[in-house]
Design a protein around this motif. Structure first.
Motif, PDB file in Angstrom:
ATOM      1  N   GLN A 229     -11.053  -3.817 -30.507  1.00  0.00           N
ATOM      2  CA  GLN A 229     -11.147  -5.191 -29.978  1.00  0.00           C
ATOM      3  C   GLN A 229     -11.701  -5.207 -28.553  1.00  0.00           C
ATOM      4  OE1 GLN A 229      -7.202  -6.685 -30.570  1.00  0.00           O
ATOM      5  NE2 GLN A 229      -7.618  -7.282 -32.693  1.00  0.00           N
ATOM      6  N   GLN A 230     -11.547  -4.097 -27.851  1.00  0.00           N
ATOM      7  CA  GLN A 230     -12.045  -4.023 -26.459  1.00  0.00           C
ATOM      8  C   GLN A 230     -13.526  -3.654 -26.398  1.00  0.00           C
ATOM      9  OE1 GLN A 230      -9.065  -0.972 -25.399  1.00  0.00           O
ATOM     10  NE2 GLN A 230      -8.470  -2.290 -23.698  1.00  0.00           N
ATOM     11  N   ALA A 231     -14.091  -3.296 -27.567  1.00  0.00           N
ATOM     12  CA  ALA A 231     -15.449  -2.729 -27.559  1.00  0.00           C
ATOM     13  C   ALA A 231     -16.541  -3.790 -27.616  1.00  0.00           C
ATOM     14  CB  ALA A 231     -15.601  -1.778 -28.739  1.00  0.00           C
ATOM     15  N   ASP A 232     -17.635  -3.512 -26.903  1.00  0.00           N
ATOM     16  CA  ASP A 232     -18.826  -4.363 -26.976  1.00  0.00           C
ATOM     17  C   ASP A 232     -19.735  -3.898 -28.097  1.00  0.00           C
ATOM     18  OD1 ASP A 232     -18.485  -5.989 -24.424  1.00  0.00           O
ATOM     19  OD2 ASP A 232     -18.256  -3.931 -23.693  1.00  0.00           O
ATOM     20  N   PHE A 233     -19.621  -2.625 -28.456  1.00  0.00           N
ATOM     21  CA  PHE A 233     -20.431  -2.085 -29.551  1.00  0.00           C
ATOM     22  C   PHE A 233     -19.597  -1.060 -30.310  1.00  0.00           C
ATOM     23  CE2 PHE A 233     -23.225   1.116 -31.403  1.00  0.00           C
ATOM     24  CZ  PHE A 233     -24.040   0.313 -32.192  1.00  0.00           C
ATOM     25  N   ILE A 234     -19.695  -1.108 -31.645  1.00  0.00           N
ATOM     26  CA  ILE A 234     -18.963  -0.149 -32.490  1.00  0.00           C
ATOM     27  C   ILE A 234     -19.969   0.488 -33.446  1.00  0.00           C
ATOM     28  CG2 ILE A 234     -17.151   0.082 -34.264  1.00  0.00           C
ATOM     29  CD1 ILE A 234     -15.916  -2.534 -32.982  1.00  0.00           C
ATOM     30  N   GLY A 235     -19.983   1.803 -33.518  1.00  0.00           N
ATOM     31  CA  GLY A 235     -20.935   2.437 -34.433  1.00  0.00           C
ATOM     32  C   GLY A 235     -20.703   3.931 -34.557  1.00  0.00           C
ATOM     33  N   SER A 236     -21.509   4.540 -35.408  1.00  0.00           N
ATOM     34  CA  SER A 236     -21.452   5.999 -35.598  1.00  0.00           C
ATOM     35  C   SER A 236     -21.955   6.675 -34.323  1.00  0.00           C
ATOM     36  CB  SER A 236     -22.333   6.399 -36.776  1.00  0.00           C
ATOM     37  OG  SER A 236     -23.690   6.425 -36.385  1.00  0.00           O
ATOM     38  N   THR A 237     -21.836   7.978 -34.260  1.00  0.00           N
ATOM     39  CA  THR A 237     -22.274   8.677 -33.044  1.00  0.00           C
ATOM     40  C   THR A 237     -23.769   8.447 -32.774  1.00  0.00           C
ATOM     41  OG1 THR A 237     -22.483  10.687 -34.381  1.00  0.00           O
ATOM     42  CG2 THR A 237     -20.495  10.464 -33.063  1.00  0.00           C
ATOM     43  N   THR A 238     -24.595   8.530 -33.824  1.00  0.00           N
ATOM     44  CA  THR A 238     -26.034   8.287 -33.630  1.00  0.00           C
ATOM     45  C   THR A 238     -26.270   6.848 -33.174  1.00  0.00           C
ATOM     46  OG1 THR A 238     -26.659   9.925 -35.284  1.00  0.00           O
ATOM     47  CG2 THR A 238     -28.274   8.212 -34.834  1.00  0.00           C
ATOM     48  N   GLN A 239     -25.568   5.903 -33.790  1.00  0.00           N
ATOM     49  CA  GLN A 239     -25.750   4.493 -33.414  1.00  0.00           C
ATOM     50  C   GLN A 239     -25.297   4.250 -31.973  1.00  0.00           C
ATOM     51  OE1 GLN A 239     -23.446   2.840 -36.643  1.00  0.00           O
ATOM     52  NE2 GLN A 239     -25.260   2.450 -37.900  1.00  0.00           N
ATOM     53  N   MET A 240     -24.240   4.953 -31.551  1.00  0.00           N
ATOM     54  CA  MET A 240     -23.773   4.796 -30.164  1.00  0.00           C
ATOM     55  C   MET A 240     -24.835   5.308 -29.184  1.00  0.00           C
ATOM     56  SD  MET A 240     -19.817   6.031 -30.638  1.00  0.00           S
ATOM     57  CE  MET A 240     -19.095   5.612 -29.074  1.00  0.00           C
ATOM     58  N   ILE A 241     -25.417   6.462 -29.509  1.00  0.00           N
ATOM     59  CA  ILE A 241     -26.445   7.022 -28.613  1.00  0.00           C
ATOM     60  C   ILE A 241     -27.644   6.079 -28.540  1.00  0.00           C
ATOM     61  CG2 ILE A 241     -28.094   8.937 -28.305  1.00  0.00           C
ATOM     62  CD1 ILE A 241     -25.916  10.798 -29.474  1.00  0.00           C
ATOM     63  N   LYS A 242     -28.043   5.570 -29.692  1.00  0.00           N
ATOM     64  CA  LYS A 242     -29.196   4.658 -29.743  1.00  0.00           C
ATOM     65  C   LYS A 242     -28.909   3.408 -28.886  1.00  0.00           C
ATOM     66  CE  LYS A 242     -32.528   2.691 -32.968  1.00  0.00           C
ATOM     67  NZ  LYS A 242     -32.735   1.533 -32.126  1.00  0.00           N
ATOM     68  N   TYR A 243     -27.675   2.904 -28.993  1.00  0.00           N
ATOM     69  CA  TYR A 243     -27.296   1.716 -28.222  1.00  0.00           C
ATOM     70  C   TYR A 243     -27.451   1.979 -26.715  1.00  0.00           C
ATOM     71  CZ  TYR A 243     -24.406  -2.107 -26.419  1.00  0.00           C
ATOM     72  OH  TYR A 243     -23.948  -3.200 -25.721  1.00  0.00           O
ATOM     73  N   THR A 244     -27.010   3.164 -26.277  1.00  0.00           N
ATOM     74  CA  THR A 244     -27.097   3.458 -24.833  1.00  0.00           C
ATOM     75  C   THR A 244     -28.561   3.597 -24.392  1.00  0.00           C
ATOM     76  OG1 THR A 244     -26.921   5.870 -25.149  1.00  0.00           O
ATOM     77  CG2 THR A 244     -24.874   4.671 -24.779  1.00  0.00           C
ATOM     78  N   MET A 245     -29.431   3.976 -25.322  1.00  0.00           N
ATOM     79  CA  MET A 245     -30.857   4.105 -24.974  1.00  0.00           C
ATOM     80  C   MET A 245     -31.539   2.729 -24.941  1.00  0.00           C
ATOM     81  SD  MET A 245     -31.543   7.342 -27.453  1.00  0.00           S
ATOM     82  CE  MET A 245     -33.320   7.418 -27.314  1.00  0.00           C
ATOM     83  N   ASP A 246     -31.130   1.852 -25.877  1.00  0.00           N
ATOM     84  CA  ASP A 246     -31.821   0.561 -26.032  1.00  0.00           C
ATOM     85  C   ASP A 246     -31.291  -0.529 -25.113  1.00  0.00           C
ATOM     86  OD1 ASP A 246     -33.156   1.863 -27.998  1.00  0.00           O
ATOM     87  OD2 ASP A 246     -32.140   0.889 -29.678  1.00  0.00           O
ATOM     88  N   THR A 247     -30.070  -0.343 -24.594  1.00  0.00           N
ATOM     89  CA  THR A 247     -29.439  -1.394 -23.786  1.00  0.00           C
ATOM     90  C   THR A 247     -29.743  -1.167 -22.304  1.00  0.00           C
ATOM     91  OG1 THR A 247     -27.671  -1.377 -25.408  1.00  0.00           O
ATOM     92  CG2 THR A 247     -27.188  -2.515 -23.357  1.00  0.00           C
ATOM     93  N   PRO A 248     -30.114  -2.242 -21.573  1.00  0.00           N
ATOM     94  CA  PRO A 248     -30.465  -2.044 -20.155  1.00  0.00           C
ATOM     95  C   PRO A 248     -29.297  -1.619 -19.258  1.00  0.00           C
ATOM     96  CG  PRO A 248     -30.673  -4.359 -20.807  1.00  0.00           C
ATOM     97  CD  PRO A 248     -30.397  -3.592 -22.050  1.00  0.00           C
ATOM     98  N   ALA A 249     -28.050  -1.756 -19.731  1.00  0.00           N
ATOM     99  CA  ALA A 249     -26.904  -1.385 -18.882  1.00  0.00           C
ATOM    100  C   ALA A 249     -27.091   0.026 -18.321  1.00  0.00           C
ATOM    101  CB  ALA A 249     -25.614  -1.450 -19.703  1.00  0.00           C
ATOM    102  N   GLN A 250     -26.549   0.245 -17.139  1.00  0.00           N
ATOM    103  CA  GLN A 250     -26.732   1.539 -16.454  1.00  0.00           C
ATOM    104  C   GLN A 250     -25.497   2.423 -16.559  1.00  0.00           C
ATOM    105  OE1 GLN A 250     -29.708   2.731 -15.041  1.00  0.00           O
ATOM    106  NE2 GLN A 250     -30.354   0.993 -16.301  1.00  0.00           N
ATOM    107  N   GLU A 251     -24.371   1.839 -16.997  1.00  0.00           N
ATOM    108  CA  GLU A 251     -23.183   2.668 -17.200  1.00  0.00           C
ATOM    109  C   GLU A 251     -22.440   2.209 -18.451  1.00  0.00           C
ATOM    110  OE1 GLU A 251     -20.992   2.570 -13.523  1.00  0.00           O
ATOM    111  OE2 GLU A 251     -20.453   0.467 -13.770  1.00  0.00           O
ATOM    112  N   PHE A 252     -21.753   3.142 -19.074  1.00  0.00           N
ATOM    113  CA  PHE A 252     -21.091   2.882 -20.365  1.00  0.00           C
ATOM    114  C   PHE A 252     -19.725   3.562 -20.385  1.00  0.00           C
ATOM    115  CE2 PHE A 252     -25.622   2.813 -20.966  1.00  0.00           C
ATOM    116  CZ  PHE A 252     -25.858   1.746 -21.831  1.00  0.00           C
TER     117      PHE A 252
END
Ligand code: 13P
Ligand code: SF4
Length: 337
Positions: A229-252
């Motif tokens: 419930q606290q998460a902005d994104f939920i996914g598999s390990t590959t999907q999590m990595i992809k999210y960090t690459m595609d999202t402009p945020a600078q920290e995760f």
């Protein structure tokens, strides 16, 4: 007199891995590269492996990517730097190839939470239900399932079934509850869980969010509902990595096993990744099973072609069908492969 191989075989039988001396000063990375080439071995690694193993892998991925890579490899032998159920999956998909796991003790708490004899009785008590099993289960559970799924295709697989089809989802109750919520379908959930993902602290994640208000929280669906419930994104390990690459945020804020941070950092060297803390005094959420693999064990496994993962032929044949269904459906959904 026993040959070196016979000695190694005895040791694997006793310890589950080769505890042999590696000559001092040996360049393990170069030796592993040589053995890979000489023996045509492909090295498949999960994102939770130590960085030095990720660094020398031929392929690093999530469970779906690894199964797809195993299914299409033309190597003569597979070395799986991951845990037992992953190596078993590679073996089921390559019954005639040698599949090496550097340490046979690399199990999985989630897989262990679903013993085949008990699950068989449960399944038989619900004959009108179709069984979808998360890939984090033994070959015995796969053989008792209709379709296998991973965290990256579970929702699509459940959605692809007729609305009135009753479903048993095993063994992860957290992933099951998450998919149930996403698809709006009630499923009968097996009461299993991953102890690594269950110990994240909601309270400490909330504190981190206050300190890093611009950092999205990204979580693996094996976490408990309160954490998800606290998460902005939920996914598999590959999907999590992809999210960090595609999202402009600078920290995760990353809520999964911290081995993944190595690949995240490599893909986005200028971004900052904060590992979410667990609910106890331990400083990290390392998966002790994943971390049993070392460069030394990888080298020895390639050198002696031990320890090898073996599964009875009949079990492999029964487990292949649900696994193949998953691969076929994933292809239809356009998910890699
Ligand atoms: P994925 O890499 O498929 O997301 O799975 C995570 C996990 O827990 C593997 O054991
Ligand atoms: Fe199993 Fe959890 Fe380790 Fe993944 S992280 S291998 S689910 S114990």
């Amino acid at each position: 007199m026993q040959t070196d191989f016979e000695k190694a075989l005895t040791q694997v039988g006793k310890k589950g891995f080769l505890d042999l001396d590696v000559p001092a000063g040996l360049d393990l990375v170069a030796e592993i590269a040589r053995l890979k080439q000489e023996k045509n071995i492909v090295l498949l690694a999960h994102y939770y492996q130590e960085s030095e193993i990720q660094e020398i892998a031929d392929y690093i991925g999530d469970s779906l990517g690894l199964a797809q890579a195993a299914a299409k490899t033309d190597a003569d032998m597979i070395l799986f730097a991951g845990v037992h159920f992953m190596a078993e999956t590679a073996k089921i998909l390559n019954p005639t190839k040698k599949v090496l796991l550097p340490d046979l003790n690399a199990g999985c708490s989630l897989s262990d939470s679903c013993p085949p004899p008990i699950f068989k009785t449960f399944r038989e008590a619900h004959p009108d239900h179709l069984v979808i099993s998360y890939i984090n289960c033994s070959a015995g559970i796969k053989a008792l399932s209709d379709i296998i799924c991973t965290s990256s295709n579970a929702q699509l697989i459940v959605d692809s079934l007729p609305k009135d089809q009753k479903i048993i989802f095993a063994p992860d109750k957290n992933l099951g509850a998450f998919i149930s919520k996403q698809t709006g379908r009630e499923m009968l959930l097996w009461n299993g869980a991953c102890f690594v993902h269950e110990i994240f602290s909601r309270q400490r994640i909330a504190q981190l969010k206050i300190r890093h208000p611009n950092a999205p929280v990204i979580a693996h669906p094996e976490c408990e509902e309160g954490v998800l419930q606290q998460a902005d994104f939920i996914g598999s390990t590959t999907q999590m990595i992809k999210y960090t690459m595609d999202t402009p945020a600078q920290e995760f804020i990353v809520v999964t096993e911290p081995g993944i941070l190595y690949s995240m950092q490599k893909e986005s060297p200028h971004k900052m990744f904060i590992s979410a803390p667990p609910d106890n005094t331990c400083a990290c959420n390392n998966c002790p099973h994943m971390k049993l693999n070392t460069l030394e064990k990888v080298y020895l496994a390639m050198q002696y072609e031990l320890p090898e993962v073996t599964i009875p032929q009949e079990l492999m044949t029964s487990a292949l069908q649900p696994l193949q269904r998953m691969l076929d459906l994933s292809k239809q959904f356009g998910l890699g492969g």
